[in-house]
Motif scaffolding. Structure first.
Motif, PDB file in Angstrom:
ATOM      1  N   PRO A   2       0.838  -1.211   0.000  1.00 50.87           N
ATOM      2  CA  PRO A   2       0.000   0.000   0.000  1.00 50.87           C
ATOM      3  C   PRO A   2       0.874   1.262   0.000  1.00 50.87           C
ATOM      4  CG  PRO A   2      -0.680  -1.538   1.720  1.00 50.87           C
ATOM      5  CD  PRO A   2       0.567  -2.091   1.119  1.00 50.87           C
ATOM      6  N   LEU A   6      -4.667   3.930   5.701  1.00 45.46           N
ATOM      7  CA  LEU A   6      -6.106   4.052   5.420  1.00 45.46           C
ATOM      8  C   LEU A   6      -6.790   4.595   6.664  1.00 45.46           C
ATOM      9  CD1 LEU A   6      -8.593   1.871   3.606  1.00 45.46           C
ATOM     10  CD2 LEU A   6      -8.977   2.151   6.050  1.00 45.46           C
ATOM     11  N   TYR A  45      -5.773   6.516   1.700  1.00 45.77           N
ATOM     12  CA  TYR A  45      -7.082   5.915   1.415  1.00 45.77           C
ATOM     13  C   TYR A  45      -8.039   6.293   2.551  1.00 45.77           C
ATOM     14  CZ  TYR A  45      -3.495   2.842  -0.619  1.00 45.77           C
ATOM     15  OH  TYR A  45      -2.380   2.361  -1.254  1.00 45.77           O
ATOM     16  N   CYS A  46      -9.281   6.634   2.194  1.00 48.02           N
ATOM     17  CA  CYS A  46     -10.225   6.985   3.267  1.00 48.02           C
ATOM     18  C   CYS A  46     -11.582   6.330   3.014  1.00 48.02           C
ATOM     19  CB  CYS A  46     -10.377   8.503   3.332  1.00 48.02           C
ATOM     20  SG  CYS A  46     -11.479   9.019   4.660  1.00 48.02           S
ATOM     21  N   LEU A  62      -4.525  12.366   0.059  1.00 45.89           N
ATOM     22  CA  LEU A  62      -5.556  11.386  -0.274  1.00 45.89           C
ATOM     23  C   LEU A  62      -5.508  10.997  -1.751  1.00 45.89           C
ATOM     24  CD1 LEU A  62      -7.743  10.183   1.470  1.00 45.89           C
ATOM     25  CD2 LEU A  62      -9.239  12.092   0.850  1.00 45.89           C
ATOM     26  N   LYS A  63      -5.628   9.671  -2.010  1.00 47.82           N
ATOM     27  CA  LYS A  63      -5.624   9.227  -3.425  1.00 47.82           C
ATOM     28  C   LYS A  63      -6.964   8.619  -3.817  1.00 47.82           C
ATOM     29  CE  LYS A  63      -0.869   8.849  -4.581  1.00 47.82           C
ATOM     30  NZ  LYS A  63       0.220   8.226  -3.860  1.00 47.82           N
ATOM     31  N   VAL A  64      -7.776   8.214  -2.813  1.00 42.86           N
ATOM     32  CA  VAL A  64      -9.098   7.671  -3.146  1.00 42.86           C
ATOM     33  C   VAL A  64      -9.992   7.744  -1.899  1.00 42.86           C
ATOM     34  CG1 VAL A  64      -8.488   5.254  -2.593  1.00 42.86           C
ATOM     35  CG2 VAL A  64     -10.348   5.691  -4.181  1.00 42.86           C
ATOM     36  N   PHE A  66     -13.474   5.887  -0.416  1.00 37.89           N
ATOM     37  CA  PHE A  66     -14.427   4.792  -0.576  1.00 37.89           C
ATOM     38  C   PHE A  66     -15.722   5.173   0.133  1.00 37.89           C
ATOM     39  CE2 PHE A  66     -10.248   2.684  -0.616  1.00 37.89           C
ATOM     40  CZ  PHE A  66     -10.326   1.983  -1.809  1.00 37.89           C
ATOM     41  N   VAL A 289     -12.528  -2.778  -1.154  1.00 35.06           N
ATOM     42  CA  VAL A 289     -11.486  -1.822  -0.741  1.00 35.06           C
ATOM     43  C   VAL A 289     -10.102  -2.439  -0.989  1.00 35.06           C
ATOM     44  CG1 VAL A 289     -10.466  -0.637   1.272  1.00 35.06           C
ATOM     45  CG2 VAL A 289     -12.965  -0.622   0.926  1.00 35.06           C
ATOM     46  N   THR A 292      -9.237  -2.715  -4.643  1.00 40.09           N
ATOM     47  CA  THR A 292      -8.944  -1.400  -5.233  1.00 40.09           C
ATOM     48  C   THR A 292      -7.546  -0.928  -4.837  1.00 40.09           C
ATOM     49  OG1 THR A 292     -11.286  -0.874  -5.160  1.00 40.09           O
ATOM     50  CG2 THR A 292      -9.787   0.985  -5.408  1.00 40.09           C
ATOM     51  N   ILE A 293      -7.196  -1.118  -3.560  1.00 43.85           N
ATOM     52  CA  ILE A 293      -5.859  -0.705  -3.125  1.00 43.85           C
ATOM     53  C   ILE A 293      -4.807  -1.477  -3.925  1.00 43.85           C
ATOM     54  CG2 ILE A 293      -4.247  -0.744  -1.159  1.00 43.85           C
ATOM     55  CD1 ILE A 293      -6.657  -0.081   0.638  1.00 43.85           C
ATOM     56  N   PRO A 302      -9.118   3.075  -9.687  1.00 40.70           N
ATOM     57  CA  PRO A 302     -10.149   2.450  -8.847  1.00 40.70           C
ATOM     58  C   PRO A 302     -11.393   2.149  -9.678  1.00 40.70           C
ATOM     59  CG  PRO A 302      -9.489   4.600  -7.970  1.00 40.70           C
ATOM     60  CD  PRO A 302      -8.797   4.436  -9.276  1.00 40.70           C
TER      61      PRO A 302
END
Ligand code: NDP
Ligand code: OXD
Length: 312
Positions: A2, A6, A45-46, A62-64, A66, A289, A292-293, A302
């Motif tokens: 990762p 997250l 990730y959040c 932040l990159k994505v 959810f 999740v 996707t990671i 994603p």
């Protein structure tokens, strides 16, 4: 590996039930909960549901994001949402299955007059109430997306006549397609049981209103399992009390939990359920999740992305 930590953000969720699944799937991932919010810089990730406005903006790397739900209205409502960050939502067979069960249950209940039959039982009255065959009843679905189409497939096997209303035209076997604002009136005119499965956006807020109800045939029923913001509750009560509408099932409300003082609880023509039509499955969500990671690790985008500007 990762690319960072997250953050599981929702405060009103028992986070362990959720994060345990992810820990099992990705033991190498640094998972934070709101208790540890002080360390924000390496959060990449959040997981969010109803974020406090500005809280996502405050995560600089932040990159994505959810969304824990299929509906992302509470996330995109935050005007400070960092628009460059992809927002991925729940698209999941377990959710579609649950929503389909809810829609079929309630369509059948209104079609077969279940509430009237239960009232007769309470009065110990033996009286036949005739119901037309399903192929004489038209169900209209507002929103022919993932959930609307899943519900339509199941209703088709029961032989209902089906129509759907969406932003763009659809070609679905056994479903008459209506698209765009100008086709709403003809769609409503033939709908006997109306199911709302729209996302809540500025264009759909308040769509279940007095004008909409007046365009439905007398005796129609309404099932709202999308968002409380779609419905003008007072207009529904008025349409039921005037006997224009026959009944309604409501799973979602302007204010949730529905206040004890709400007249909807005790209305004789309304069935209330506590936003329980389709609940996100923690194991399935966390698989999404983790996948996707891992995709993002391989520089793949994603999946199940929301168009943030469009709102769904
Ligand atoms: P999708 O995004 O897959 O589908 C949305 C559908 O609505 C699409 O067909 C879209 O049209 C249509 N639509 C959007 N805006 C308009 C508009 N202005 N006019 C006409 N049609 C429009 O969503 P899902 O099916 O996955 O979910 C629907 C909603 O269900 C969620 O947003 C959520 O609010 C609610 N929900 C409720 C749950 C509960 O437990 N009560 C659980 C899960 C979801 P087009 O295809 O042309 O873009
Ligand atoms: C959702 C919900 O949008 O649970 O998934 O309402």
């Amino acid at each position: 590996m990762p690319q960072g930590a997250l953050l599981f953000q929702p405060t009103d969720y028992p986070h362990q039930i959720w994060t345990d699944h992810l820990r099992r799937l990705m033991p190498e991932l640094d998972i934070r909960t709101t208790d540890e919010e002080a360390r924000r810089d390496d959060v990449v990730y959040c997981i969010a549901w109803k974020p406090k406005p500005g809280s996502l903006r405050s995560l600089p790397n932040l990159k994505v994001v959810f969304s824990m739900g299929a509906g992302v209205d509470a996330i995109v409502a935050d005007e400070t949402y960092p628009r460059h960050v992809p927002l991925s939502r729940v698209v999941d067979d377990t959710l579609s299955q649950a929503m389909t069960e809810y829609v079929v249950l309630n369509v059948l209940a209104w079609h077969r007059r279940q509430r009237d039959l239960e009232n007769l039982q309470r009065l110990k009255k033996w009286r036949l109430i005739a119901a037309p065959r399903a192929d004489h009843v038209r169900v209209g679905i507002l929103g022919l997306g993932v959930l609307g189409q899943a519900a339509a497939q199941a209703l088709k096997t029961l032989n209902y006549k089906l129509s759907g209303w969406s932003a763009t035209p659809k070609s679905i076997d056994g479903v008459e397609s209506f698209a765009g604002p100008e086709s709403l009136a003809p769609f409503l005119a033939q709908t006997e049981i109306l199911v709302c499965l729209l996302p809540l956006t500025p264009a759909t807020r308040g769509i279940l209103n007095a004008k909409t109800f007046s365009q439905l045939p007398k005796g129609a029923c309404v099932i709202n399992c999308a968002r409380g913001g779609h419905l003008i509750e007072a207009d529904l009560v008025e349409a039921l009390d005037s006997d224009h509408l026959r009944g309604a099932t409501l799973d979602v409300f302007q204010i949730e939990p529905l206040p004890e003082t709400s007249p909807l609880w005790a209305h004789p023509k309304i069935v209330v359920t506590p936003h329980a039509a389709a609940i996100t499955d923690p194991a399935s969500f966390m698989r999404h999740v983790a996948n996707t990671i891992r995709r993002m690790d391989r520089n793949l985008p994603p999946e199940n992305l929301v168009d943030v500007a469009r709102g769904y």
